[in-house]
Motif scaffolding. Sequence first.
Motif, short mmCIF file in Angstrom:
data_model
loop_
_atom_site.label_atom_id
_atom_site.label_comp_id
_atom_site.label_asym_id
_atom_site.label_seq_id
_atom_site.Cartn_x
_atom_site.Cartn_y
_atom_site.Cartn_z
N ALA A 36 0.70 -1.34 0.02
CA ALA A 36 0.09 -0.02 -0.08
C ALA A 36 0.90 1.17 0.09
N PHE A 37 2.15 1.23 0.55
CA PHE A 37 3.00 2.23 0.64
C PHE A 37 4.30 2.08 -0.41
N HIS A 67 5.17 0.41 9.66
CA HIS A 67 4.68 1.12 8.72
C HIS A 67 4.11 2.59 9.05
N GLY A 68 4.21 2.97 10.12
CA GLY A 68 3.81 4.20 10.74
C GLY A 68 4.89 5.17 10.89
N GLY A 69 5.24 5.28 12.02
CA GLY A 69 6.50 6.35 12.34
C GLY A 69 7.77 5.75 11.43
N ASN A 70 8.09 4.77 11.31
CA ASN A 70 9.31 4.43 10.69
C ASN A 70 9.11 4.62 9.31
N ARG A 71 7.82 4.76 8.71
CA ARG A 71 7.68 5.13 7.30
C ARG A 71 7.72 6.65 7.10
N THR A 77 2.50 8.70 13.59
CA THR A 77 1.91 9.24 12.28
C THR A 77 1.95 8.31 11.09
N GLY A 78 0.69 7.95 10.36
CA GLY A 78 0.75 7.18 9.32
C GLY A 78 0.12 5.77 9.62
N ASP A 79 -0.37 5.48 11.08
CA ASP A 79 -0.84 4.12 11.38
C ASP A 79 -2.26 4.30 12.33
N ARG A 80 -2.89 3.31 12.42
CA ARG A 80 -4.06 3.40 13.01
C ARG A 80 -3.98 3.86 14.54
#
Length: 245
Positions: A36-37, A67-71, A77-80
């Motif tokens: 998805a990313f 796949h949130g902050g590490n992305r 940021t970027g996760d549920r």
Amino acid sequence: MDTSGLIELDRRIAGCRACPRLVAWREEVAATKRAAFADWTYWGRPVPGFGPADARLLIVGLAPAAHGGNRTGRMFTGDRSGDVLYRALYDVGLASQPTAVSADDGLELLGVRVTSPVHCAPPANKPTPEERNTCRPWLVRELRLLRPTVRAVVVLGAFGWQAALPAFTEAGWTVPRPRPAFAHGARVTLDADDGGDALDLFGCFHVSQRNTFTGRLTPEMLRDVLATAARTAGLPGVKRPLCSE
């Protein structure tokens, strides 16, 4: 307020390579990505804290999501989990917007800083005790830099609670003995060793999908803890009506 100190701390955190397992994992995730990313350039480094240098309230999580902050390069940021946390912060008047999708999305935190005891995304979201201890000096330094203004801390989850207590001691606050146990809604006052301002510590279930999907942590429960901590810290608290469930 030591703005330059926090900027330098964040820079040093982002360059840390102290834990080989975490370095390998975060970089592997950044290279392989999630479908998805696929068009994202992942951050793939330690994620520093986020929020103003004069924060009166600190929120302590666990570690960045793969796949949130590490992305995205920004905490929650970027996760549920971040979707739930920042929505609640917005609802109680502590964030400029209810969503966090990228580091340049314009989100500002109001009197609040978000950090974690482990700054790299760990496999299976489980840092080892050794990795937690290796990362602790960063949290201690952050607490010392925030000490002139910070008056309350919300710790999300038992892991963060156990990791943060020794950091509070090293940063100059007295943790009661026996150490207070984690619980949602727990509240402990930590006196300053030098006679300065005390720190009020609040426990809250982590905003993980496991907790939010099962109803163990509801938006109302999270807002209640954040609003209470904000009032204790001397922040405005709830500014707008709470959204309906």
